[in-house]
Design a protein around this motif. Structure first.
Motif, PDB file in Angstrom:
ATOM      1  N   ASP A 180      50.890  58.026  16.703  1.00 24.21           N
ATOM      2  CA  ASP A 180      52.089  56.960  17.011  1.00 24.21           C
ATOM      3  C   ASP A 180      51.643  56.016  15.696  1.00 24.21           C
ATOM      4  OD1 ASP A 180      53.706  55.464  18.485  1.00 24.21           O
ATOM      5  OD2 ASP A 180      52.237  54.030  19.357  1.00 24.21           O
ATOM      6  N   GLN A 181      53.261  55.624  15.710  1.00 24.32           N
ATOM      7  CA  GLN A 181      53.211  54.952  14.467  1.00 24.32           C
ATOM      8  C   GLN A 181      54.009  53.720  14.427  1.00 24.32           C
ATOM      9  OE1 GLN A 181      54.921  56.300  11.249  1.00 24.32           O
ATOM     10  NE2 GLN A 181      53.900  54.682   8.810  1.00 24.32           N
ATOM     11  N   PRO A 182      53.866  51.699  15.475  1.00 26.05           N
ATOM     12  CA  PRO A 182      54.802  51.053  15.832  1.00 26.05           C
ATOM     13  C   PRO A 182      55.343  50.195  14.536  1.00 26.05           C
ATOM     14  CG  PRO A 182      52.133  50.295  16.153  1.00 26.05           C
ATOM     15  CD  PRO A 182      52.495  51.973  15.900  1.00 26.05           C
ATOM     16  N   ASP A 183      54.968  50.242  13.705  1.00 28.79           N
ATOM     17  CA  ASP A 183      54.868  49.286  12.471  1.00 28.79           C
ATOM     18  C   ASP A 183      54.134  50.259  11.181  1.00 28.79           C
ATOM     19  OD1 ASP A 183      52.775  47.929  10.798  1.00 28.79           O
ATOM     20  OD2 ASP A 183      53.417  47.497  13.179  1.00 28.79           O
ATOM     21  N   ARG A 184      55.434  49.759   9.997  1.00 30.77           N
ATOM     22  CA  ARG A 184      54.468  50.821   8.632  1.00 30.77           C
ATOM     23  C   ARG A 184      52.870  50.911   8.252  1.00 30.77           C
ATOM     24  NH1 ARG A 184      58.427  48.063   4.032  1.00 30.77           N
ATOM     25  NH2 ARG A 184      56.673  48.451   2.429  1.00 30.77           N
ATOM     26  N   PHE A 185      52.735  49.390   8.576  1.00 32.94           N
ATOM     27  CA  PHE A 185      50.687  49.096   8.673  1.00 32.94           C
ATOM     28  C   PHE A 185      50.297  49.491   9.596  1.00 32.94           C
ATOM     29  CE2 PHE A 185      53.720  46.686   6.003  1.00 32.94           C
ATOM     30  CZ  PHE A 185      53.086  47.011   4.433  1.00 32.94           C
ATOM     31  N   THR A 186      50.622  50.613  10.535  1.00 31.59           N
ATOM     32  CA  THR A 186      49.906  51.031  11.816  1.00 31.59           C
ATOM     33  C   THR A 186      50.324  51.939  11.857  1.00 31.59           C
ATOM     34  OG1 THR A 186      49.264  48.171  12.540  1.00 31.59           O
ATOM     35  CG2 THR A 186      49.124  49.935  13.920  1.00 31.59           C
ATOM     36  N   VAL A 187      48.435  52.294  12.229  1.00 29.66           N
ATOM     37  CA  VAL A 187      48.708  53.911  13.204  1.00 29.66           C
ATOM     38  C   VAL A 187      47.927  54.133  14.786  1.00 29.66           C
ATOM     39  CG1 VAL A 187      48.567  56.477  12.604  1.00 29.66           C
ATOM     40  CG2 VAL A 187      49.587  54.939  10.885  1.00 29.66           C
ATOM     41  N   VAL A 188      48.214  54.128  15.953  1.00 27.50           N
ATOM     42  CA  VAL A 188      48.028  54.569  17.014  1.00 27.50           C
ATOM     43  C   VAL A 188      47.120  55.305  17.703  1.00 27.50           C
ATOM     44  CG1 VAL A 188      47.777  53.616  19.080  1.00 27.50           C
ATOM     45  CG2 VAL A 188      48.728  51.835  16.995  1.00 27.50           C
ATOM     46  N   LEU A 189      46.373  55.725  17.850  1.00 26.29           N
ATOM     47  CA  LEU A 189      45.291  56.490  17.902  1.00 26.29           C
ATOM     48  C   LEU A 189      45.338  57.045  18.896  1.00 26.29           C
ATOM     49  CD1 LEU A 189      43.401  58.750  15.258  1.00 26.29           C
ATOM     50  CD2 LEU A 189      46.650  59.749  16.100  1.00 26.29           C
ATOM     51  N   PRO A 190      45.356  58.312  20.798  1.00 29.72           N
ATOM     52  CA  PRO A 190      44.096  57.965  21.489  1.00 29.72           C
ATOM     53  C   PRO A 190      42.646  57.714  21.341  1.00 29.72           C
ATOM     54  CG  PRO A 190      45.397  59.480  21.997  1.00 29.72           C
ATOM     55  CD  PRO A 190      45.560  59.014  20.259  1.00 29.72           C
ATOM     56  N   ALA A 191      42.089  57.181  22.165  1.00 26.31           N
ATOM     57  CA  ALA A 191      40.433  57.095  21.680  1.00 26.31           C
ATOM     58  C   ALA A 191      40.063  57.833  22.582  1.00 26.31           C
ATOM     59  CB  ALA A 191      40.325  56.344  22.687  1.00 26.31           C
ATOM     60  N   GLY A 192      39.070  58.415  21.690  1.00 21.23           N
ATOM     61  CA  GLY A 192      38.589  59.834  22.385  1.00 21.23           C
ATOM     62  C   GLY A 192      38.886  60.806  21.947  1.00 21.23           C
ATOM     63  N   LEU A 193      39.705  60.731  21.063  1.00 23.73           N
ATOM     64  CA  LEU A 193      40.227  62.399  20.972  1.00 23.73           C
ATOM     65  C   LEU A 193      39.895  62.438  19.318  1.00 23.73           C
ATOM     66  CD1 LEU A 193      42.732  64.336  20.902  1.00 23.73           C
ATOM     67  CD2 LEU A 193      43.777  63.194  19.714  1.00 23.73           C
ATOM     68  N   ALA A 194      39.733  61.241  18.466  1.00 19.50           N
ATOM     69  CA  ALA A 194      38.316  61.627  17.409  1.00 19.50           C
ATOM     70  C   ALA A 194      37.484  59.920  17.805  1.00 19.50           C
ATOM     71  CB  ALA A 194      39.603  60.389  16.672  1.00 19.50           C
ATOM     72  N   GLY A 195      36.392  61.222  16.333  1.00 24.19           N
ATOM     73  CA  GLY A 195      34.971  60.406  16.529  1.00 24.19           C
ATOM     74  C   GLY A 195      35.800  59.540  15.228  1.00 24.19           C
ATOM     75  N   GLU A 196      35.156  58.271  15.306  1.00 23.09           N
ATOM     76  CA  GLU A 196      35.410  57.076  14.620  1.00 23.09           C
ATOM     77  C   GLU A 196      35.008  57.778  12.643  1.00 23.09           C
ATOM     78  OE1 GLU A 196      33.492  52.595  12.872  1.00 23.09           O
ATOM     79  OE2 GLU A 196      33.631  53.468  14.460  1.00 23.09           O
ATOM     80  N   GLU A 197      33.932  58.465  12.909  1.00 23.62           N
ATOM     81  CA  GLU A 197      33.385  59.124  11.912  1.00 23.62           C
ATOM     82  C   GLU A 197      33.785  59.866  10.999  1.00 23.62           C
ATOM     83  OE1 GLU A 197      28.992  59.448   9.136  1.00 23.62           O
ATOM     84  OE2 GLU A 197      30.731  57.699  10.485  1.00 23.62           O
ATOM     85  N   ASP A 198      34.720  61.047  11.815  1.00 24.96           N
ATOM     86  CA  ASP A 198      35.093  62.213  11.847  1.00 24.96           C
ATOM     87  C   ASP A 198      36.750  61.439  10.750  1.00 24.96           C
ATOM     88  OD1 ASP A 198      34.135  63.839  12.628  1.00 24.96           O
ATOM     89  OD2 ASP A 198      35.523  64.458  13.878  1.00 24.96           O
ATOM     90  N   LEU A 199      36.827  60.637  11.210  1.00 24.07           N
ATOM     91  CA  LEU A 199      38.321  59.285  10.736  1.00 24.07           C
ATOM     92  C   LEU A 199      38.467  58.866   9.842  1.00 24.07           C
ATOM     93  CD1 LEU A 199      40.944  59.790  12.029  1.00 24.07           C
ATOM     94  CD2 LEU A 199      40.713  57.378  13.100  1.00 24.07           C
ATOM     95  N   GLU A 200      36.990  58.116   9.405  1.00 25.93           N
ATOM     96  CA  GLU A 200      36.409  57.894   8.391  1.00 25.93           C
ATOM     97  C   GLU A 200      36.426  58.794   6.978  1.00 25.93           C
ATOM     98  OE1 GLU A 200      32.782  55.051   8.346  1.00 25.93           O
ATOM     99  OE2 GLU A 200      33.760  53.792   9.399  1.00 25.93           O
ATOM    100  N   GLN A 201      35.978  59.649   7.132  1.00 26.17           N
ATOM    101  CA  GLN A 201      35.292  60.277   5.878  1.00 26.17           C
ATOM    102  C   GLN A 201      36.326  61.000   5.826  1.00 26.17           C
ATOM    103  OE1 GLN A 201      33.402  60.108   4.130  1.00 26.17           O
ATOM    104  NE2 GLN A 201      32.522  58.689   5.761  1.00 26.17           N
ATOM    105  N   MET A 202      37.536  61.527   7.019  1.00 25.69           N
ATOM    106  CA  MET A 202      38.983  62.277   6.245  1.00 25.69           C
ATOM    107  C   MET A 202      39.163  62.120   5.163  1.00 25.69           C
ATOM    108  SD  MET A 202      41.624  63.617   9.247  1.00 25.69           S
ATOM    109  CE  MET A 202      43.322  62.731   8.252  1.00 25.69           C
ATOM    110  N   VAL A 203      39.065  63.575   4.543  1.00 21.30           N
ATOM    111  CA  VAL A 203      39.832  63.539   3.131  1.00 21.30           C
ATOM    112  C   VAL A 203      41.488  63.758   3.105  1.00 21.30           C
ATOM    113  CG1 VAL A 203      40.264  64.691   0.898  1.00 21.30           C
ATOM    114  CG2 VAL A 203      37.875  64.549   2.250  1.00 21.30           C
ATOM    115  N   VAL A 204      41.717  63.078   2.276  1.00 20.76           N
ATOM    116  CA  VAL A 204      43.714  62.701   2.570  1.00 20.76           C
ATOM    117  C   VAL A 204      44.309  62.881   1.630  1.00 20.76           C
ATOM    118  CG1 VAL A 204      45.614  61.073   2.744  1.00 20.76           C
ATOM    119  CG2 VAL A 204      43.160  60.581   4.120  1.00 20.76           C
ATOM    120  N   ALA A 205      44.081  62.806   0.322  1.00 19.08           N
ATOM    121  CA  ALA A 205      45.104  63.234  -0.700  1.00 19.08           C
ATOM    122  C   ALA A 205      43.389  63.841  -1.832  1.00 19.08           C
ATOM    123  CB  ALA A 205      45.986  62.607  -1.266  1.00 19.08           C
ATOM    124  N   ASP A 206      44.102  64.690  -2.841  1.00 14.96           N
ATOM    125  CA  ASP A 206      42.835  64.418  -4.283  1.00 14.96           C
ATOM    126  C   ASP A 206      43.836  64.722  -5.582  1.00 14.96           C
ATOM    127  OD1 ASP A 206      40.711  65.764  -5.894  1.00 14.96           O
ATOM    128  OD2 ASP A 206      40.605  67.324  -4.855  1.00 14.96           O
TER     129      ASP A 206
END
Lengths: 313, 194
Positions: B106-132
């Motif tokens: 969910d993206q309520p505004d330009r600078f915020t993205v919301v995910l349900p808890a439990g779906l993603a681990g914080e660690e996982d998310l932090e280390q996710m490679v977005v662009a190279d």
């Protein structure tokens, strides 16, 4: 006979119609009128003796009158291609600078003007360039390339040519054979805007070279004048063919040194233009060739000289 | 232009040499590659005709991860991503949609993205490679060289791997051993073996 001289008037929109009326009353002609936000630029021909009068009347309106040697000319700026290598710098900067001196410039980007072995000029490009008063060729950096490809790029061109390239003027003169009318060295393929003083000086040199070339042509014309002064014919067309006022082109009628380009479709308007009477019993068809232009479907009017028609309007 | 560690333009035509020095500088500056290119040697001879550009890149930029441009705030019910730099928002959303499904992002505004808890681990998310950035960097380098080279030189051979790159172009067919005969000596001048 009063001599008309090309000038540029720059001033505000407020009360500029007074200047327009004044030029008209003095027997001058306005060949281009640009309104940009609050500013108005009029490219016009005015009687030499009345310039001071216009200056005086324009003074309270903060308008200024400057001599613009290229007013009433249409110049082709020929770029070897429309790729990023050659545009926007050099070609656009040259075109813009010539426009400041009053010329109407058109950019001609060749389909295959690059590469010294493969460069060529097709018939459409040749005809379009030939419809101008002068062509400025914006060539590149290497002497060898200019030497090899310029003869191909000028094939069939009979209008005066001014060549620009990175080698200095003397080198350009030496490698261009047969000679052309003008040379400006030190402007090659440049990847930034012309802004340093020495670069702007080069553009000034180009304007001088172009005006010198066109002045030579004007001198020839003065010996055998045209049957009608192109801006005069332009004023008549604008008054008599009301569709011109509905065109959205910046210059619906473009003045050239020896004719006009009328931006109306040739097929539907040529007969009307030819039979338009401009003085007692004299029609445009009598004093000019009305031909289709290679530029879109426009009409190209080439005015015949007095020696041919024995008519002077 | 801040100087590269090594920047040489060679040409038999003196005027052309100067012009190409300026062109190369302008293009690298325009495309923002000055910081990336470490060494560059250009050889251009219109008579041959041949254009060779060879050089070395500085260290490659590393991959961009979520932590580089967003704060991750885990809550009880949801995880809120607070976006600091919008530049990587589009690729981030693409990745999140692919991984967790559009209905969960969910993206309520330009600078915020919301995910349900439990779906993603914080660690996982932090280390996710977005662009190279190195992916596009290679393209940018080749584009810059194409842009610098004379336009008529349409026949070309290009190479970019790790830190070394070269670009050879001509109007005529390139010799099969052009790399060995002409490019390798240029690398040697820079003190590098190809």
């Amino acid at each position: 006979m009063t001599t008309l001289v090309p000038v540029t008037y720059k001033g505000g929109v407020y009360r500029h119609d007074e200047i327009v009326d004044l030029i008209d009353d003095l027997g001058g002609y306005i060949v281009q009128k640009h309104i940009m936000a609050q500013d108005v630029v009029l490219q016009s021909f005015v009687p030499r003796d009345d310039i001071d009068l216009i200056r005086e009347i324009a003074k309270p309106l903060a308008g200024e009158v400057t001599e613009a040697p290229l007013v009433g000319t249409e110049i082709a700026v020929v770029s070897p291609s429309l790729e990023i290598h050659h545009l926007p710098h050099t070609a656009c900067d040259i075109a813009e600078y010539l426009r400041r001196a009053g010329a109407k410039t058109n950019m001609v980007g060749l389909a295959r003007g690059f590469g010294k072995r493969i460069a060529n000029l097709n018939d459409e490009e040749r005809d379009v360039i030939n419809e101008h008063d002068l062509a400025v060729y914006a060539l590149g950096n290497f002497e060898e390339c200019i030497r090899q490809k310029f003869p191909v790029l000028r094939r069939g061109i009979h209008v005066p040519i001014v060549v620009t390239g990175a080698p200095d003027r003397e080198t350009l003169v030496a490698i261009v054979d047969p000679p052309v009318e003008g040379y400006v060295g030190g402007i090659g393929r440049i990847m930034h805007r012309f802004k340093r003083p020495e670069e702007l000086a080069k553009l000034d040199e180009l304007v001088d070279e172009v005006s010198r070339t066109l002045d030579a042509r004007r001198d020839v014309l003065a010996k055998d004048p045209l049957s009608v002064f192109p801006p005069r014919l332009m004023a008549i067309l604008e008054e008599r063919i009301h569709e011109i006022s509905m065109l959205t082109h910046p210059t619906p009628v473009t003045a050239q040194m020896e004719g006009l380009r009328l931006k109306l479709p040739y097929d539907s308007y040529a007969p009307a233009v030819r039979s338009l009477e401009i003085a007692d019993g004299v029609t445009i068809g009598d004093i000019a060739d009305v031909t289709p232009s290679r530029m879109r479907n426009y009409i190209l009017i080439r005015i015949k000289p007095f020696s041919e028609t024995r008519i002077l309007v | 232009m801040p100087p590269l560690n090594y920047f040489v333009v060679e040409s038999p035509d003196a005027t052309g040499r100067e012009a190409y020095e300026r062109i190369a500088g302008d293009v690298l500056q325009d495309l923002d590659l000055i910081k990336v290119v470490d060494r560059l040697h250009i050889y251009v001879d219109p008579k041959a005709p041949i254009f060779i550009a060879a050089g070395m890149l500085r260290h490659m930029p590393r991959a961009i991860r979520v932590t580089d441009f967003a704060n991750i705030n885990p809550g009880e019910k949801e995880i809120v991503l607070d976006i600091g730099d919008e530049a990587y928002l589009a690729p981030l959303l693409q990745k999140l949609w692919a991984r967790y499904g559009k209905e969960n992002v969910d993206q309520p505004d330009r600078f915020t993205v919301v995910l349900p808890a439990g779906l993603a681990g914080e660690e996982d998310l932090e280390q996710m490679v977005v662009a190279d950035p190195s992916e596009t960097l290679h393209k940018d380098i080749i584009y810059a060289l194409q842009y610098i080279a004379p336009e008529g030189f349409k026949v070309r051979r290009q190479y970019i791997k790790d830190e070394k790159f070269y670009y050879v172009a001509s109007e005529d067919t390139l010799e099969g051993d052009i790399v060995e005969t002409m490019v390798a000596p240029i690398f040697a001048k820079m003190g590098v073996t190809l």
